[in-house]
Motif scaffolding. Structure first.
Motif, PDB file in Angstrom:
ATOM      1  N   VAL A  22      94.577  44.350  23.232  1.00 24.04           N
ATOM      2  CA  VAL A  22      95.563  44.790  22.250  1.00 24.04           C
ATOM      3  C   VAL A  22      94.778  45.084  20.983  1.00 24.04           C
ATOM      4  O   VAL A  22      94.001  44.240  20.518  1.00 24.04           O
ATOM      5  CB  VAL A  22      96.645  43.721  22.013  1.00 24.04           C
ATOM      6  N   VAL A  23      94.947  46.297  20.443  1.00 27.45           N
ATOM      7  CA  VAL A  23      94.156  46.731  19.298  1.00 27.45           C
ATOM      8  C   VAL A  23      95.047  47.236  18.170  1.00 27.45           C
ATOM      9  O   VAL A  23      96.185  47.640  18.390  1.00 27.45           O
ATOM     10  CB  VAL A  23      93.159  47.854  19.685  1.00 27.45           C
ATOM     11  N   ALA A  24      94.500  47.216  16.971  1.00 33.67           N
ATOM     12  CA  ALA A  24      95.062  47.944  15.842  1.00 33.67           C
ATOM     13  C   ALA A  24      94.236  49.216  15.742  1.00 33.67           C
ATOM     14  O   ALA A  24      93.005  49.176  15.818  1.00 33.67           O
ATOM     15  CB  ALA A  24      94.959  47.124  14.565  1.00 33.67           C
ATOM     16  N   ALA A  25      94.923  50.352  15.617  1.00 32.72           N
ATOM     17  CA  ALA A  25      94.219  51.628  15.601  1.00 32.72           C
ATOM     18  C   ALA A  25      94.910  52.586  14.648  1.00 32.72           C
ATOM     19  O   ALA A  25      96.074  52.395  14.295  1.00 32.72           O
ATOM     20  CB  ALA A  25      94.191  52.225  17.008  1.00 32.72           C
ATOM     21  N   THR A  26      94.168  53.612  14.245  1.00 35.69           N
ATOM     22  CA  THR A  26      94.775  54.704  13.494  1.00 35.69           C
ATOM     23  C   THR A  26      94.647  55.974  14.316  1.00 35.69           C
ATOM     24  O   THR A  26      93.608  56.237  14.931  1.00 35.69           O
ATOM     25  CB  THR A  26      94.118  54.919  12.110  1.00 35.69           C
ATOM     26  N   VAL A  27      95.730  56.731  14.343  1.00 29.22           N
ATOM     27  CA  VAL A  27      95.763  58.037  14.996  1.00 29.22           C
ATOM     28  C   VAL A  27      96.382  58.995  13.988  1.00 29.22           C
ATOM     29  O   VAL A  27      97.510  58.764  13.526  1.00 29.22           O
ATOM     30  CB  VAL A  27      96.602  58.015  16.292  1.00 29.22           C
ATOM     31  N   ALA A  28      95.627  60.023  13.627  1.00 28.84           N
ATOM     32  CA  ALA A  28      96.089  61.013  12.645  1.00 28.84           C
ATOM     33  C   ALA A  28      96.534  60.330  11.349  1.00 28.84           C
ATOM     34  O   ALA A  28      97.541  60.698  10.753  1.00 28.84           O
ATOM     35  CB  ALA A  28      97.202  61.869  13.236  1.00 28.84           C
ATOM     36  N   GLY A  29      95.810  59.300  10.940  1.00 27.48           N
ATOM     37  CA  GLY A  29      96.085  58.624   9.687  1.00 27.48           C
ATOM     38  C   GLY A  29      97.200  57.593   9.734  1.00 27.48           C
ATOM     39  O   GLY A  29      97.496  56.955   8.733  1.00 27.48           O
ATOM     40  N   LEU A  30      97.842  57.397  10.887  1.00 28.75           N
ATOM     41  CA  LEU A  30      98.922  56.429  11.042  1.00 28.75           C
ATOM     42  C   LEU A  30      98.428  55.222  11.824  1.00 28.75           C
ATOM     43  O   LEU A  30      97.720  55.366  12.825  1.00 28.75           O
ATOM     44  CB  LEU A  30     100.118  57.064  11.746  1.00 28.75           C
ATOM     45  N   THR A  31      98.784  54.029  11.366  1.00 28.63           N
ATOM     46  CA  THR A  31      98.298  52.795  11.963  1.00 28.63           C
ATOM     47  C   THR A  31      99.309  52.250  12.964  1.00 28.63           C
ATOM     48  O   THR A  31     100.518  52.290  12.722  1.00 28.63           O
ATOM     49  CB  THR A  31      98.040  51.742  10.872  1.00 28.63           C
ATOM     50  N   CYS A  32      98.802  51.749  14.087  1.00 30.49           N
ATOM     51  CA  CYS A  32      99.675  51.188  15.122  1.00 30.49           C
ATOM     52  C   CYS A  32      98.967  50.044  15.833  1.00 30.49           C
ATOM     53  O   CYS A  32      97.766  49.870  15.715  1.00 30.49           O
ATOM     54  CB  CYS A  32     100.074  52.256  16.135  1.00 30.49           C
ATOM     55  N   VAL A  33      99.752  49.264  16.578  1.00 28.91           N
ATOM     56  CA  VAL A  33      99.208  48.225  17.450  1.00 28.91           C
ATOM     57  C   VAL A  33      99.613  48.591  18.872  1.00 28.91           C
ATOM     58  O   VAL A  33     100.789  48.827  19.150  1.00 28.91           O
ATOM     59  CB  VAL A  33      99.659  46.801  17.036  1.00 28.91           C
ATOM     60  N   LYS A  34      98.642  48.691  19.768  1.00 29.73           N
ATOM     61  CA  LYS A  34      98.870  49.133  21.149  1.00 29.73           C
ATOM     62  C   LYS A  34      97.839  48.489  22.081  1.00 29.73           C
ATOM     63  O   LYS A  34      96.874  47.884  21.641  1.00 29.73           O
ATOM     64  CB  LYS A  34      98.719  50.655  21.274  1.00 29.73           C
ATOM     65  N   ILE A  35      98.032  48.715  23.362  1.00 32.65           N
ATOM     66  CA  ILE A  35      97.077  48.278  24.376  1.00 32.65           C
ATOM     67  C   ILE A  35      96.072  49.406  24.586  1.00 32.65           C
ATOM     68  O   ILE A  35      96.453  50.551  24.831  1.00 32.65           O
ATOM     69  CB  ILE A  35      97.792  47.919  25.695  1.00 32.65           C
ATOM     70  N   PHE A  36      94.791  49.076  24.475  1.00 36.85           N
ATOM     71  CA  PHE A  36      93.688  50.030  24.641  1.00 36.85           C
ATOM     72  C   PHE A  36      93.439  50.203  26.131  1.00 36.85           C
ATOM     73  O   PHE A  36      93.170  49.230  26.838  1.00 36.85           O
ATOM     74  CB  PHE A  36      92.450  49.465  23.943  1.00 36.85           C
ATOM     75  N   GLN A  37      93.548  51.434  26.621  1.00 40.82           N
ATOM     76  CA  GLN A  37      93.363  51.665  28.053  1.00 40.82           C
ATOM     77  C   GLN A  37      92.470  52.878  28.258  1.00 40.82           C
ATOM     78  O   GLN A  37      92.811  53.992  27.868  1.00 40.82           O
ATOM     79  CB  GLN A  37      94.716  51.898  28.719  1.00 40.82           C
ATOM     80  N   GLN A  38      91.318  52.626  28.869  1.00 36.68           N
ATOM     81  CA  GLN A  38      90.379  53.700  29.163  1.00 36.68           C
ATOM     82  C   GLN A  38      90.266  53.822  30.673  1.00 36.68           C
ATOM     83  O   GLN A  38      89.976  52.835  31.368  1.00 36.68           O
ATOM     84  CB  GLN A  38      89.025  53.409  28.532  1.00 36.68           C
ATOM     85  N   THR A  39      90.536  55.021  31.183  1.00 34.24           N
ATOM     86  CA  THR A  39      90.471  55.277  32.615  1.00 34.24           C
ATOM     87  C   THR A  39      89.562  56.479  32.856  1.00 34.24           C
ATOM     88  O   THR A  39      89.087  57.102  31.905  1.00 34.24           O
ATOM     89  CB  THR A  39      91.880  55.582  33.196  1.00 34.24           C
ATOM     90  N   HIS A  40      89.395  56.826  34.123  1.00 34.52           N
ATOM     91  CA  HIS A  40      88.596  58.006  34.445  1.00 34.52           C
ATOM     92  C   HIS A  40      89.280  59.292  33.949  1.00 34.52           C
ATOM     93  O   HIS A  40      88.650  60.315  33.790  1.00 34.52           O
ATOM     94  CB  HIS A  40      88.352  58.082  35.960  1.00 34.52           C
ATOM     95  N   ARG A  41      90.599  59.215  33.671  1.00 34.33           N
ATOM     96  CA  ARG A  41      91.341  60.387  33.168  1.00 34.33           C
ATOM     97  C   ARG A  41      91.276  60.515  31.657  1.00 34.33           C
ATOM     98  O   ARG A  41      91.607  61.547  31.100  1.00 34.33           O
ATOM     99  CB  ARG A  41      92.794  60.321  33.601  1.00 34.33           C
ATOM    100  N   GLY A  42      90.910  59.433  30.961  1.00 34.07           N
ATOM    101  CA  GLY A  42      90.844  59.519  29.506  1.00 34.07           C
ATOM    102  C   GLY A  42      91.168  58.209  28.818  1.00 34.07           C
ATOM    103  O   GLY A  42      91.272  57.152  29.441  1.00 34.07           O
ATOM    104  N   LEU A  43      91.365  58.314  27.511  1.00 37.35           N
ATOM    105  CA  LEU A  43      91.665  57.162  26.668  1.00 37.35           C
ATOM    106  C   LEU A  43      93.135  57.216  26.266  1.00 37.35           C
ATOM    107  O   LEU A  43      93.633  58.266  25.850  1.00 37.35           O
ATOM    108  CB  LEU A  43      90.765  57.195  25.428  1.00 37.35           C
ATOM    109  N   TYR A  44      93.806  56.063  26.373  1.00 35.91           N
ATOM    110  CA  TYR A  44      95.235  55.990  26.066  1.00 35.91           C
ATOM    111  C   TYR A  44      95.522  54.765  25.205  1.00 35.91           C
ATOM    112  O   TYR A  44      94.868  53.729  25.338  1.00 35.91           O
ATOM    113  CB  TYR A  44      96.062  55.873  27.346  1.00 35.91           C
ATOM    114  N   LEU A  45      96.534  54.894  24.355  1.00 38.40           N
ATOM    115  CA  LEU A  45      97.128  53.766  23.663  1.00 38.40           C
ATOM    116  C   LEU A  45      98.482  53.555  24.315  1.00 38.40           C
ATOM    117  O   LEU A  45      99.322  54.453  24.338  1.00 38.40           O
ATOM    118  CB  LEU A  45      97.276  54.051  22.167  1.00 38.40           C
ATOM    119  N   VAL A  46      98.684  52.347  24.850  1.00 40.35           N
ATOM    120  CA  VAL A  46      99.855  52.063  25.674  1.00 40.35           C
ATOM    121  C   VAL A  46     100.715  51.005  24.996  1.00 40.35           C
ATOM    122  O   VAL A  46     100.210  49.994  24.502  1.00 40.35           O
ATOM    123  CB  VAL A  46      99.415  51.574  27.078  1.00 40.35           C
ATOM    124  N   SER A  47     102.015  51.240  25.006  1.00 36.62           N
ATOM    125  CA  SER A  47     102.970  50.266  24.479  1.00 36.62           C
ATOM    126  C   SER A  47     103.295  49.243  25.550  1.00 36.62           C
ATOM    127  O   SER A  47     103.272  49.541  26.738  1.00 36.62           O
ATOM    128  CB  SER A  47     104.255  50.980  24.060  1.00 36.62           C
TER     129      SER A  47
END
Length: 135
Positions: free
Chosen positions: A80-105
């Motif tokens: 579970v991470v705190a991250a910024t996307v396009a200048g907006l801050t959120c808390v989500k689950i960090f998920q990296q797969t062979h298809r890409g990087l995702y922030l998951v609720s």
């Protein structure tokens, strides 16, 4: 945002035995002192706290909780991470797969957010704990 004291020199009495969430147990009268700050940070720098809003992490973290983010930690898959996307801050689950990087609720009502090369994206840190404040 509620007003919280930003400094405290108090330690909390911490019972020397556990309390049961099942069958009741007898407790003693002895305790030690618990330094909550040291418990959260393990006595080091690099932490920041946020008050949470919204319901995308219900099941893990609820609105009004305070999260403690370790800014020195490197995010790993499933954290579970705190991250910024396009200048907006959120808390989500960090998920990296062979298809890409995702922030998951944690709340299935929200779709995973794919992070692309075009996104301005930063992981602020890994959530190491949270505190539910009751009023």
């Amino acid at each position: 945002m509620r007003h919280l004291a930003t400094r405290s020199q108090r330690e909390i009495p911490f019972a020397d035995n556990m309390i049961a969430a099942g069958a009741a147990v007898e407790i003693g009268e002895t305790h030690t002192l618990l330094d909550v700050n040291a418990l959260i940070t393990r006595g080091r720098d690099g932490f920041i706290a946020f008050e949470v809003t919204g319901d995308s992490m219900v099941g893990h973290i609820h609105a009004g909780n305070i999260i403690f983010v370790d800014t020195w930690a490197e995010a790993r898959n499933g954290d579970v991470v705190a991250a910024t996307v396009a200048g907006l801050t959120c808390v989500k689950i960090f998920q990296q797969t062979h298809r890409g990087l995702y922030l998951v609720s944690a709340n299935a009502d929200y779709k995973p957010r794919e992070i692309t090369a075009q996104d301005s994206f930063t992981v602020l840190g890994v959530v190491r704990g949270h505190l539910a404040l009751y009023s």
